[in-house]
Enzyme design. Sequence first.
Site, PDB file in Angstrom:
ATOM      1  CB  VAL A  14      -8.969  95.809  41.077  1.00 22.43           C
ATOM      2  CG1 VAL A  14      -7.845  95.580  41.586  1.00 22.43           C
ATOM      3  CG2 VAL A  14      -9.489  94.006  40.591  1.00 22.43           C
ATOM      4  CE  LYS A 105      -5.211  89.553  34.226  1.00 24.81           C
ATOM      5  NZ  LYS A 105      -6.210  90.114  34.220  1.00 24.81           N
ATOM      6  CD  GLU A 129       2.450  88.919  44.519  1.00 27.25           C
ATOM      7  OE1 GLU A 129       3.704  88.968  45.022  1.00 27.25           O
ATOM      8  OE2 GLU A 129       2.285  87.948  43.877  1.00 27.25           O
ATOM      9  N   GLY A 134      -3.997  87.410  41.532  1.00 28.90           N
ATOM     10  CA  GLY A 134      -4.855  87.953  42.502  1.00 28.90           C
ATOM     11  C   GLY A 134      -4.132  87.953  43.756  1.00 28.90           C
ATOM     12  N   GLY A 187     -21.903  86.536  37.019  1.00 30.65           N
ATOM     13  CA  GLY A 187     -20.974  87.596  36.954  1.00 30.65           C
ATOM     14  C   GLY A 187     -19.465  86.906  36.906  1.00 30.65           C
ATOM     15  CD  GLU A 190     -14.537  90.293  32.070  1.00 34.80           C
ATOM     16  OE1 GLU A 190     -15.440  91.309  31.612  1.00 34.80           O
ATOM     17  OE2 GLU A 190     -13.892  90.373  32.984  1.00 34.80           O
ATOM     18  CE  LYS A 205      -4.274  86.028  35.480  1.00 35.48           C
ATOM     19  NZ  LYS A 205      -5.601  85.535  36.001  1.00 35.48           N
ATOM     20  N   GLY A 302     -11.075  89.319  42.168  1.00 38.93           N
ATOM     21  CA  GLY A 302     -12.242  89.598  43.181  1.00 38.93           C
ATOM     22  C   GLY A 302     -11.553  90.667  43.713  1.00 38.93           C
TER      23      GLY A 302
HETATM   24  N1  HSE Z   1     -10.222  87.091  34.545  1.00 38.55           N
HETATM   25  C1  HSE Z   1      -9.367  86.090  35.530  1.00 38.55           C
HETATM   26  C2  HSE Z   1      -9.701  85.229  36.015  1.00 38.55           C
HETATM   27  C3  HSE Z   1      -9.051  87.220  36.700  1.00 38.55           C
HETATM   28  O1  HSE Z   1     -10.771  84.473  35.794  1.00 38.55           O
HETATM   29  O2  HSE Z   1      -8.897  84.461  36.744  1.00 38.55           O
HETATM   30  C4  HSE Z   1      -8.091  88.211  36.417  1.00 38.55           C
HETATM   31  O3  HSE Z   1      -6.958  87.909  36.041  1.00 38.55           O
END
Ligand code: HSE
Length: 428
Positions: A14, A105, A129, A134, A187, A190, A205, A302
């Site tokens: 990011v 977050k 934001e 995202g 990818g 994780e 979130k 992303g």
């Molecule tokens: N790991 C999160 C997702 C993205 O898969 O949406 C970042 O919050």
Amino acid sequence: MRKVGVAILGLGVVGGGTYKMLTEHREFYQKTQGIDIVIENVLERNKEKALALGVQENKIAANIAEICSNPDVDIVIEVMGGVEPAKTFVLSALNAGKSVVTSNKELFCKYSYELEKAAKKNNCGLFFEASCVGGVPVIRALLDNLQGNKVLSMMGIINGTTNYILTKMTDEGASYEEVLKEAQRLGYAEANPTADVEGYDAAYKLSILSSLAFHTKIPFSRIYREGITNITAEDIQYGKQLGYTLKLLAIGKNTDDGIEVRVHPTYIKSGHPLASVKDSYNAVYITGDCVEDVMLYGRGAGAMPTASAIVGDVIYCATHPTFRYSTFKNTEDADPSTKFIDNFKSAYYLRLNAHDKAGVLAKVSSIFSRHNISVAQMIQEDDGAADGRVPLVFITHQTKEKSILKAVEDIKETNEIADVISVIRVVS
Ligand code: HSE
């Protein structure tokens, strides 16, 4: 032209995207916003990474103190993730009089009270934001546009990794384990997928979004959370037969009885707009008392989509000197006057593995009836199972969470009936 100096903490995916967006669009912002956004510093341990992005060596700060004492830095962008050292760095920046834009977050969810207090004390802005969904501008929508509504509910697909996994399981009939491995190889997931697949990421979130939507602090600890690790391809297929699509939904409701906030796998009608949100895309479906239904859709993660949210905040911060904080009542914990509903109402999907003999259905029905649960749909399949058991699938009408849990206990105790394989909530 007014110059706005920024520093970026962390040049990961990011941070790298943000660096690229700010440098490549510098002239565009000069023309369209009338400000010259200049990257004055970066903080990145991996110097080679910074140099490869095009950062000049003299802009790479040795530590946070160097950034805090740089008078040319107006705004600090924190894109490191995790609580520490991000929290210490953000507090240092605020206490040095720098406004902060963060994508973090977990940090904002757990410590927004402390951060906002420091921001207000030092007359600095605090923007977040990019912490939720995202590139989808849901926070700005709640703060700046929908604020005239009483938000009655929000339902979101706010985790891309789990949406990717569930989409593959739905479209290809693959197992959770198979798709998770593929997602890790590509990818999307994780190496340690816990935060995503167990629903923590979505719950952070939801805590932030529901606090904004309902104008009061909704702490992470109040959010019911269940991940997708027990979801099977069979459940997804049965759901499909019954006209439902399975998603990991974050749900927030503000009713006359109180607030309910939960993250769990949920069946939604396959014709619902959220059912068409596929792969790693995110969406938030908000219902306000005046606006009615609004759905925001896009990339929830992303490099460039998240950079878009960060840069939006940087521009907003630079051009709105008096609008700088969240607008919910940001108390340290939930306000004592906030009532939370734990025994919420929902419809349910139940899959049993039942003995194929007379009276089984009657017995299950009598248990449902005892708990005042009414059945809306059912599948009984004779799949010729060698052990004499057959799948029995029910969708109930709306009932209370505690009623369904008691009914499940009763079914489990009645040995001659069945094993309870799955219990999944349904938005009816
Ligand atoms: N790991 C999160 C997702 C993205 O898969 O949406 C970042 O919050």
